[in-house]
Write an enzyme that holds these catalytic residues in place. Sequence first.
Site, PDB file in Angstrom:
ATOM      1  N   LYS A   9      -0.628 -12.037   6.875  1.00  0.00           N
ATOM      2  CA  LYS A   9      -0.649 -10.717   7.836  1.00  0.00           C
ATOM      3  C   LYS A   9      -2.427 -11.166   8.823  1.00  0.00           C
ATOM      4  O   LYS A   9      -2.836 -11.737   8.024  1.00  0.00           O
ATOM      5  CB  LYS A   9      -0.779  -9.830   7.579  1.00  0.00           C
ATOM      6  CG  LYS A   9      -1.237  -8.420   8.717  1.00  0.00           C
ATOM      7  CD  LYS A   9      -0.882  -6.850   7.589  1.00  0.00           C
ATOM      8  CE  LYS A   9      -0.875  -6.253   8.586  1.00  0.00           C
ATOM      9  NZ  LYS A   9      -1.430  -4.660   7.979  1.00  0.00           N
ATOM     10  N   SER A  47       2.028  -1.010   9.124  1.00  0.00           N
ATOM     11  CA  SER A  47       1.676  -2.000  10.848  1.00  0.00           C
ATOM     12  C   SER A  47       1.623  -3.850   9.985  1.00  0.00           C
ATOM     13  O   SER A  47       1.715  -3.737  11.192  1.00  0.00           O
ATOM     14  CB  SER A  47      -0.620  -1.338  10.685  1.00  0.00           C
ATOM     15  OG  SER A  47      -0.781  -1.983   9.171  1.00  0.00           O
ATOM     16  N   SER A  54       1.500   1.109   5.060  1.00  0.00           N
ATOM     17  CA  SER A  54       2.246   0.052   5.951  1.00  0.00           C
ATOM     18  C   SER A  54       2.320  -1.317   5.356  1.00  0.00           C
ATOM     19  O   SER A  54       2.960  -2.457   5.910  1.00  0.00           O
ATOM     20  CB  SER A  54       0.423  -0.579   6.381  1.00  0.00           C
ATOM     21  OG  SER A  54      -0.067   0.430   7.694  1.00  0.00           O
TER      22      SER A  54
END
Lengths: 483, 481, 93
Positions: free
Chosen positions: A76, A151, A175
Amino acid sequence: MHKLSLAELAKGLRDKSYSSVELTEHYLDRIKRLDGNYNSFITVTEERALEQARAADQALAAGNTSPLCGVPIAHKDIFCTAGVKTTCGSRMLDNFVPPYDATVVENLGRAGCVTLGKTNMDEFAMGSSNETSYFGLVKNPWDTNCVPGGSSGGSAAAVAAQLAPVATATDTGGSIRQPAALCGLTGLKPTYGRISRWGMIAFASSLDQAGTLARSAEDTALMLGAMASFDPKDSTSVDKDVPDYTAALPDKIAGLKIGIPKEYFGEGLNAGTEQRVKEAIAELEKLGATLVDISLPHTHLAVPTYYVIAPAECSANLSRFDGVRYGHRCDDPQDLLDMYCRSRGEGFGNEVKRRILVGTYALSAGYYDAYYRKAQQIRRLIKQDFMEAFKQVDVIAGPTAPSVAFPFGAKKDPVAMYMEDIYTIATNLAGLPGLSLPCGLVDDKPVGLQLIGGYFEEARLLNVAHQFQLATDHHRHTPANID
Amino acid sequence: MEWETVIGLEVHIQLSTQSKLFSGSSTAFGAEPNTQASPVDLAMPGTLPVANAEAFRYAVLFGLAVNAQINHRSVFERKNYFYPDLPKGYQTTQLAEPIVGAGEVHIQLADGSTKTVRIHHAHLEEDAGKSLHEDFHGMSGIDLNRAGTPLIEVVTEPDMRSAEEAVAMARHLHSIVTALNICDGDMSQGSMRFDVNISVRPKGEEKLGTRTETKNLNSFRFMEDAIKLEVERQIDVLESGGKIIQETRLYNGDTRTARAMRSKEESMDYRYFPCPDLLPVVFDDEYVEHLRQQMPELPEAKRQRFMDSYGLSAYDANALASDRGTAAYFEAVADDSGEPKLAANWITGDLAAQLNQTETAIDACPITPEQLAGLIKRLADGTISSKIAKQVFTAMWEGEGTADEVIEKRGLKQVSDTGALEKMVAEVIASSPQQVENYRNADEKKRPKMLGYFVGQVMKTSKGQANPQALNEILLKKLEE
Amino acid sequence: MERSQLEKLALLARLNVDDSVFEEVSQGISQVLGLVEQLQAVDTTGVEPMAHPLDALQRLRPDEVTEGNCRDAYQAIAPQTENGLYLVPKVIE
């Protein structure tokens, strides 16, 4: 090759069915061909990946036995990678190349993982749909008209589309677990402090925790073992041995007590989702678990509590983005104040601005006690709910998200979006580990079952999830258009 | 109207740890800009603070030294504001739960009296970097070497009533932190900085007047001057019917003027909250007791001991006990010579003057304590007079050797031999018939004064080496004949 | 939320909010504040605020210098530097 699990990939590498370079090239090729459909990567680090793959091949030849050696993964874009642009999904960091690695990146690098690139995400991890990224929205591989969740939407889409076998992610309010649910993946948010936060760009420091998005509990266990460590550079990192998370996977779950919180099955839960989740819980019962009705009475306060604490912490955490030492600086500032206001005004998107302003408000003179202090008190009540429940049960089970993936633009109102995390946020407030695993489809879109454990009970969550995955094949479903 | 001044201090004490409060960067002074600024100090994304154990040890030592409550649990908070020398956009400090609670110290005033000043609390916090205002094409330069250096901020109650008292308090804190060796005390490098809160009120009034804060004073002289200036200004304003505005003021030592800060007057709202990257720091009693055992003797106790065991006056004891180096030097000289009062006189007198004039630190003094003790011994046993002693002192300063060596080499030994003195006296009497006549005819009361002439003459012939006491006796005898 | 109040917050946070999005941001904030308003109804008398999930204590680091001079690497990503200093519009005290 992209259909194989981590354990299978590792075996193939060791058996020399293919080299790490071949495997890496295969994934790089898939990304090149297919990611145009999803926008799951912000940066693809082709050259570095091949370099790391060559090094991994040498290490394997020299007898390296790390189960992850030579396996490609994606990070990420919230984890700092030395020499590789790290944006956190924001214009603010569009030009930011960190001079250091996050501990997560370092640990996985040491384990021999090959980094394919950096995945897309909601800006500064603020969002549940991946619509707030400066680098464009991410499409859900199950239905490209729908969001992948957020997210960690880029990591979820990349793994669901099999552009990477596994990806790192972070979870501040859901998330990891919510995108796992929406993309049909196994996502684990470990106990707060289990994985170092060093080099992971902070959103809300007391809630942020790194974890993974993978295709099975077994793959997750392999990843967690490599990511978790005590880190003297993170004061909140916990000095506790990292067990072999794969060791307990085969244990039977007969006699396991599973708590079913009534508050997780109330208003707001989509009927189809509820049905899949209940079927999954029935399956667990069939595997020998005992179901116990429990109550987590402060559940309805989790979202409002979170939306005081997280914005307050983020309002201070994001003050360092000031255009002085790195990151975006506006053109031709008139004076110091103009430089600050314009650099930050241009660098941050609307959702980030909104949260900074809410946090600024909650901490400001005259409001601190009514908002921040109050929220911290309720946070303790929420934790106590869980502590009470864990006196009776070993694991708590319920839905991860209230519904399946929704179309882009469906939740314009921020509060409607925040309700996506209604079942995940409380575990962040309490710091507990939570895991989402696929438990069937509604309208051809995946539903997630959430398991919540006591502190540092990741092995138990993985064991339950693994036993479920041995008995069912929900986790083997892939989006229809994936070849 | 008669006015009363009310002063409270906020003192920033830079701790002399090797590394910063939250990072492993060096705290050494004077490095090239930004060469001691790590990713943590630069507030790069994803970096995290880890607190320095030594800074806590220093803070506890300080707390014990000011007779304060040591809080076994302390919490770092974030103080939010934007400034280019503050990389994170917040300062990590302590507010609701500081490491050191209420305490008090007893300071010595010039008139020999003592005064109690209460400490409100003292907390640990990080220093900011520096903005350099030299012109970089109309821009400012930022150096973050200092950012993150550990500080103790000491906040006193408004207990001081004059510039002199405030300076005495400042000096007292300086002597404590240097005695504890937790701060190098170098004011010129900003190791101690004072913010002074000043207000005035009509004498007898209980309510405090509106105060102003004069920031960042880094010498005792500037502090005294700045306070006097501000008190004068406030009285002028009030006496001409004006009102004091609560504001922050900057003092300029070069021009000896002060002005209100120009920073935009938005209401400061620091939005303090507990830092989520750091956890509460908790100590047990054992740790605090362990440190209590390790405490060196503090200036206050030392002062008392100097009075009790060396018989010094309060003034001398204070002057010698305040500085660790001076105190050690004094004790060595006093013990070696067995003459503590002479030792005190020499150290606070000639030696202090010479050190001051040549800007030499006591640790670098060219005269060792043994050497000064040697000089004092010769003075005490009558080998030399105090006048000659000054000569010997100067020679010793110049590196001519021990007192005995100088006396020997220069032939400065005092003439106490009666025969030699009688000879010199006879010569003077013979060559000054008129003065002898006058003396003998003079009134008894005027005679001692007139004796000075003869003493002077003999001293001249003896090049100052005549033993004054023996000389006096002989002179009196001869003049009576 | 009043426009002036939001402007004050934006100044405190050093954040330009363009006129084009001012309404959107402002409405969103009002909604969030509406959401968190329900906390006020909860009786929290005697509940200790919880800053950290694990109620853990700070671990202290030994006082050692572990960082060297990497100024060039760190300043390579800076918007504007000169003679080793970060440059900003003039600081007025």
